[in-house]
Motif scaffolding. Structure first.
Motif, PDB file in Angstrom:
ATOM      1  N   GLN A   3       0.818  -1.218   0.000  1.00 10.88           N
ATOM      2  CA  GLN A   3       0.000   0.000   0.000  1.00 10.88           C
ATOM      3  C   GLN A   3       0.851   1.267   0.000  1.00 10.88           C
ATOM      4  O   GLN A   3       0.631   2.198   0.781  1.00 10.88           O
ATOM      5  CB  GLN A   3      -0.966  -0.003   1.189  1.00 10.88           C
ATOM      6  N   VAL A   4       1.823   1.286  -0.898  1.00 15.44           N
ATOM      7  CA  VAL A   4       2.681   2.460  -1.067  1.00 15.44           C
ATOM      8  C   VAL A   4       1.838   3.615  -1.618  1.00 15.44           C
ATOM      9  O   VAL A   4       0.918   3.417  -2.409  1.00 15.44           O
ATOM     10  CB  VAL A   4       3.867   2.128  -1.991  1.00 15.44           C
ATOM     11  N   ASP A   5       2.154   4.827  -1.210  1.00 19.81           N
ATOM     12  CA  ASP A   5       1.302   5.985  -1.502  1.00 19.81           C
ATOM     13  C   ASP A   5       1.438   6.525  -2.913  1.00 19.81           C
ATOM     14  O   ASP A   5       0.517   7.180  -3.423  1.00 19.81           O
ATOM     15  CB  ASP A   5       1.610   7.118  -0.521  1.00 19.81           C
ATOM     16  N   GLY A   6       2.603   6.329  -3.555  1.00 14.42           N
ATOM     17  CA  GLY A   6       2.797   6.888  -4.881  1.00 14.42           C
ATOM     18  C   GLY A   6       3.983   6.257  -5.582  1.00 14.42           C
ATOM     19  O   GLY A   6       4.840   5.624  -4.960  1.00 14.42           O
ATOM     20  N   LEU A   7       4.033   6.439  -6.894  1.00 15.70           N
ATOM     21  CA  LEU A   7       5.123   5.892  -7.710  1.00 15.70           C
ATOM     22  C   LEU A   7       5.553   6.945  -8.721  1.00 15.70           C
ATOM     23  O   LEU A   7       4.719   7.505  -9.445  1.00 15.70           O
ATOM     24  CB  LEU A   7       4.660   4.627  -8.430  1.00 15.70           C
TER      25      LEU A   7
ATOM     26  N   GLY B 249      -5.224   2.301 -10.729  1.00 15.38           N
ATOM     27  CA  GLY B 249      -5.634   3.424  -9.889  1.00 15.38           C
ATOM     28  C   GLY B 249      -5.337   3.254  -8.418  1.00 15.38           C
ATOM     29  O   GLY B 249      -5.620   4.158  -7.624  1.00 15.38           O
ATOM     30  N   ALA B 250      -4.749   2.114  -8.027  1.00 16.79           N
ATOM     31  CA  ALA B 250      -4.478   1.868  -6.607  1.00 16.79           C
ATOM     32  C   ALA B 250      -3.331   2.719  -6.078  1.00 16.79           C
ATOM     33  O   ALA B 250      -3.258   2.992  -4.872  1.00 16.79           O
ATOM     34  CB  ALA B 250      -4.157   0.385  -6.378  1.00 16.79           C
ATOM     35  N   VAL B 251      -2.417   3.132  -6.964  1.00 19.05           N
ATOM     36  CA  VAL B 251      -1.252   3.929  -6.562  1.00 19.05           C
ATOM     37  C   VAL B 251      -1.139   5.118  -7.507  1.00 19.05           C
ATOM     38  O   VAL B 251      -0.995   4.937  -8.717  1.00 19.05           O
ATOM     39  CB  VAL B 251       0.045   3.097  -6.619  1.00 19.05           C
ATOM     40  N   PRO B 252      -1.193   6.355  -7.009  1.00 26.08           N
ATOM     41  CA  PRO B 252      -1.029   7.535  -7.865  1.00 26.08           C
ATOM     42  C   PRO B 252       0.346   7.557  -8.534  1.00 26.08           C
ATOM     43  O   PRO B 252       1.340   7.110  -7.951  1.00 26.08           O
ATOM     44  CB  PRO B 252      -1.174   8.703  -6.881  1.00 26.08           C
TER      45      PRO B 252
END
Length: 336
Positions: free
Chosen positions: A234-238, A284-287
């Motif tokens: 569940q990392v917030d962004g990439l 869409g799970a990670v911005p």
């Protein structure tokens, strides 16, 4: 102004020109010679409010020394670093090269920086009120098996001062660093960073998003594995992508044989394809933050169509100057 300065700057060795440009920018800002109305195209990503989706990528201001001046160029957010726990000189010079015809840059800087404590001092002094990303890495002499310790030090020290924190495991210029994008090393890194993030959020009373920065040189199987792990933790962004080891598009450049990472216009196609694949895998799970090859507004709009919620500029600024910021915002606006 930049159009007039660029021919003079390009007569200098690239790293000297880099430092001179930042010095001139800082002085111009102090004299009130730059800065106007920031392009307005608000968006909310990772729980943060951005005045526009066009940011400055890490690498331009490694030590956080020019935050106030850079903030006057219209960016919706600024990212500083990459910073390591201890100061280090980076690789021997020369280590930064231009390919002007191709609008490209090759670098092997090697995380040269004054250390995380110095960067934190600069951030405190700047009192920047916008969204500030801080990019963290490991020292070159820290074994990759113990790299997580360096990232934990960096995260703990920058956490109170960052809008979001980027974990750089994708630079090609620190030996072994890209091994952290795979397997057990990646699992350990993500597990311990997420644990530390939860602890720090409780201690400081605020949640700071954690973003991973990926290389453009992974194949489809590696991308799928990386995306699966990001979702699991569940990392917030990439942020996609860092520089490439490929020399496609710069074969005729005199600097093409220099070791290091390639950025600029030739990276646009590959980095955007990686971004598109990740957008499909992550659903869409990670911005996503789109980086790599943006030298005009159409490049910025292309990243957004490929699935990015934010974009970042760096090498394009070398060739286009600050005008690229507003042009990118307006192109994104026009693309809807």
């Amino acid at each position: 102004m930049y159009a007039l300065l660029r021919p003079l700057l390009f007569r200098l060795e690239a790293e000297k020109a880099h430092h001179l440009t930042l010095t001139l920018l800082q002085r111009a800002a102090a004299l009130g010679l730059i800065g106007g109305e920031r392009p307005h195209l608000p968006c909310r990503v990772m729980g943060l409010d951005f005045p526009n989706p066009v940011g400055l990528a890490a690498g331009l201001d490694k030590n956080g020394e020019y935050i106030t001046a850079l903030a006057r160029l219209g960016f919706g957010f600024i990212e500083i670093g990459t910073v390591t726990p201890r100061p280090q000189p980076g690789n021997p010079r020369p280590r930064l090269f231009r390919c002007p015809r191709e609008q490209a840059v090759i670098n092997r800087m090697g995380f040269n920086n004054k250390g995380v404590d110095y960067l934190v001092e600069q951030v405190r002094a700047a009192r920047f009120q916008g969204v500030l990303g801080i990019n963290i890495g490991k020292n070159f002499d820290t074994p990759v098996e113990r790299a997580v310790d360096d990232y934990l030090i960096g995260l703990e020290k920058v956490y109170p001062h960052a809008g979001y924190v980027v974990v750089n495991v994708s630079s090609p210029n620190t030996p072994g660093l890209r091994d952290l994008q795979h397997g057990k090393l990646l699992d350990e890194l993500l597990d311990r960073l997420r644990e530390a993030q939860a602890r720090l959020a409780q201690r400081h009373g605020r949640y700071v998003p954690l973003v991973m920065k990926i290389a453009p040189d992974m194949d489809a199987e590696q991308l799928a594995d990386f995306a699966q792990r990001l979702r699991a933790y569940q990392v917030d962004g990439l942020a996609a992508t860092n520089t490439t080891l490929s020399r496609d598009g710069v074969e005729q450049c005199a600097a093409a044989a220099e070791p290091g990472g390639l950025s600029g216009k030739p990276l646009l196609t590959r980095s955007t394809e990686v971004l598109r694949q990740l957008a499909q895998l992550l659903e869409g799970a990670v911005p996503l933050i789109g980086i790599g090859g943006i030298v005009d507004g159409s490049g910025a709009a292309l990243k957004m169509r490929a699935g990015a919620q934010l974009v970042q500029l760096y090498s394009g600024l070398v060739y286009r100057g600050p005008a690229l910021v507003r042009e990118s915002v307006e192109a994104i606006r026009a693309a809807g």
